[in-house]
Design an enzyme around this catalytic site. Structure first.
Site, PDB file in Angstrom:
ATOM      1  N   ASP A  65       0.807  -1.235   0.000  1.00 50.07           N
ATOM      2  CA  ASP A  65       0.000   0.000   0.000  1.00 50.07           C
ATOM      3  C   ASP A  65       0.836   1.278   0.000  1.00 50.07           C
ATOM      4  O   ASP A  65       1.999   1.295   0.364  1.00 50.07           O
ATOM      5  CB  ASP A  65      -0.948   0.012   1.201  1.00 50.07           C
ATOM      6  CG  ASP A  65      -0.203  -0.095   2.531  1.00 50.07           C
ATOM      7  OD1 ASP A  65       0.782  -0.863   2.600  1.00 50.07           O
ATOM      8  OD2 ASP A  65      -0.589   0.594   3.496  1.00 50.07           O
ATOM      9  N   GLU A 122      -0.812  -1.804   5.129  1.00 46.76           N
ATOM     10  CA  GLU A 122       0.080  -1.804   6.303  1.00 46.76           C
ATOM     11  C   GLU A 122       0.010  -0.480   7.037  1.00 46.76           C
ATOM     12  O   GLU A 122       0.175  -0.427   8.248  1.00 46.76           O
ATOM     13  CB  GLU A 122       1.529  -2.087   5.866  1.00 46.76           C
ATOM     14  CG  GLU A 122       2.490  -2.303   7.032  1.00 46.76           C
ATOM     15  CD  GLU A 122       2.927  -1.018   7.716  1.00 46.76           C
ATOM     16  OE1 GLU A 122       3.048  -1.002   8.953  1.00 46.76           O
ATOM     17  OE2 GLU A 122       3.143  -0.008   7.010  1.00 46.76           O
ATOM     18  N   GLU A 123      -0.225   0.614   6.302  1.00 52.42           N
ATOM     19  CA  GLU A 123      -0.129   1.957   6.887  1.00 52.42           C
ATOM     20  C   GLU A 123      -1.366   2.313   7.721  1.00 52.42           C
ATOM     21  O   GLU A 123      -2.188   3.148   7.334  1.00 52.42           O
ATOM     22  CB  GLU A 123       0.081   3.009   5.785  1.00 52.42           C
ATOM     23  CG  GLU A 123       1.363   2.822   4.977  1.00 52.42           C
ATOM     24  CD  GLU A 123       2.615   3.272   5.734  1.00 52.42           C
ATOM     25  OE1 GLU A 123       2.500   3.637   6.919  1.00 52.42           O
ATOM     26  OE2 GLU A 123       3.692   3.240   5.128  1.00 52.42           O
ATOM     27  N   HIS A 348       7.851   8.536   4.666  1.00 50.17           N
ATOM     28  CA  HIS A 348       6.654   9.383   4.808  1.00 50.17           C
ATOM     29  C   HIS A 348       6.938  10.839   4.478  1.00 50.17           C
ATOM     30  O   HIS A 348       6.140  11.717   4.798  1.00 50.17           O
ATOM     31  CB  HIS A 348       6.023   9.246   6.211  1.00 50.17           C
ATOM     32  CG  HIS A 348       5.519   7.856   6.507  1.00 50.17           C
ATOM     33  ND1 HIS A 348       4.547   7.599   7.455  1.00 50.17           N
ATOM     34  CD2 HIS A 348       5.833   6.668   5.961  1.00 50.17           C
ATOM     35  CE1 HIS A 348       4.307   6.288   7.489  1.00 50.17           C
ATOM     36  NE2 HIS A 348       5.087   5.706   6.589  1.00 50.17           N
TER      37      HIS A 348
END
Ligand SMILES: [Zn+2]
Ligand SMILES: [Zn+2]
Length: 375
Positions: A65, A122-123, A348
């Site tokens: 993702d 996952e995030e 990020h």
């Protein structure tokens, strides 16, 4: 694989929406004769390759993702989807595991069963738990699970493999102080939740400093606060809402953080004669590497990197829901270098990019791990 990595980067998808990505993964696995199971955890894919009569079975996990954030760099293959970006390198993780799967399907130089786990979301959206809830370990029994994440700062042919805690638990908490709203000029006629909240926010940092064992890492942060209205600066509001995160590396400290934050909120509320609602939401357990499985990961890393494997890499206070796999079977989560953080672009960051030079190291690591683990 570099071309595919850049294609995935240009077409990022958020958690549980990895329709295009999982379609490509499934097709690439099927093309080399790997049996494919789709739809586990909505968009998750598991490819299974069994060779020989070996009874040992292992799972290798990659996340697929992207993040809901804009990409601000000027890469020729930058995201074409607004506010969606592969800023954590999961495009690279997907491609490295695919490369290993396709290589292993052709060479078949092992004896046992390997499950290639392509995980969605996952995030922070719960992809690993969704796969487990959908029967990951019942459908695909395995003796060990392995995870990998890229890490800026290490070289792309460098790996770090360490036993014990790697990533912290990642839980969220919320406190709502309920006072009695009143005129800003007449505080004595109400019960001021704003002052109570201020005391709470000051005192919350005594939890780690004074209540947790100094030899045990922990983080408590307040990250959001809502109260009142800037158009009404003569009104003391009824309620103040505060939320934040709590991190730990052990179940005991995690339990303690949950209890201490609530106890402090109750105590402050009692002091000010108001009430409080407290909730603590357990999101992700800590990732703690199993000693034996980590030794196997270390052997594989030593086989494929041209330099010493880092064995004293510090744990991160970030979280990874690989923890839900590591909670079911012994697990090892390792770090693969992503080269220097170009212009400070860490995970990020809106200018982060996965380093394609790492693909070969990562794919070789997965391949060596399977060939050694399932000898
Ligand atoms: Zn991330
Ligand atoms: Zn990540």
């Amino acid at each position: 694989m570099i071309a595919l990595r850049r294609d995935l980067h240009a077409h990022p998808e958020l958690g549980f929406e990895e329709v295009r990505t999982s379609g490509i993964v499934a097709a690439q696995l099927a093309e080399v004769g790997i049996s494919v199971h789709r739809g586990l955890g909505k968009t998750g894919v598991v490819g299974t390759l069994k060779v020989g009569d070996g009874t040992r079975s292992i799972g290798l996990r990659a996340d697929m993702d992207a993040l809901a954030m804009p990409e601000l760099g000027d890469l020729p293959y930058r995201s074409g989807t607004p506010n969606t970006m592969h800023a954590c390198g999961h495009d690279g993780h997907t491609v490295m595991l695919l490369a290993a799967a396709r290589h292993l399907a052709r060479t078949r130089n092992f004896n046992g069963t390997v499950h290639f786990i392509f995980q969605p979301a996952e995030e922070g959206r719960g992809g690993a738990k969704a796969m487990v809830d959908d029967g990951l370990f019942k459908l695909f029994p395995m003796d060990a699970a392995y995870g990998l994440h890229n890490m800026p700062g290490l070289a792309p042919d460098e790996m770090a493999v360490v036993a014990g805690p790697q990533l912290a638990s990642s839980d969220s908490w919320e406190v709502v102080f309920h006072g009695v709203g009143t005129h800003g000029a007449k505080p004595h006629l109400g019960r001021d939740a704003v002052t109570a909240a201020a005391q709470f926010l000051t005192a919350i940092h005594t939890i780690v400093a004074r209540r947790i064992d100094p030899l045990q890492p922990a983080v408590v942060s307040a990250c959001a606060i809502t109260a009142g209205d800037f158009n009404a600066l003569n009104v003391i509001p009824d309620d103040v809402r505060i939320g934040g995160t709590a991190r730990a590396y052990s179940a005991a400290v995690r339990d303690q953080l949950e209890a201490e934050i609530g106890q402090l909120a109750q105590g402050v509320a009692a002091t000010f004669g108001i009430t409080v609602d407290y909730s603590f939401k357990r999101r992700i357990p800590p990732v703690v590497n199993d000693a034996d499985v980590t030794r196997r990961a270390l052997l594989a890393a030593q086989t494929v990197t041209g330099r010493p494997v880092v064995t004293d890499f510090p744990p991160s206070t970030a979280g990874d829901d690989f923890a839900f796999l590591g909670a079911e079977v012994p697990g090892a989560y390792v770090w693969l270098g992503n080269g220097p953080a170009v212009d400070g672009a860490l995970h990020h960051n809106s200018r982060y990019d996965f380093n394609d030079e790492a693909i070969l190291t990562g794919a070789r690591y997965w391949t060596a791990l399977v060939e050694q683990e399932l000898r």
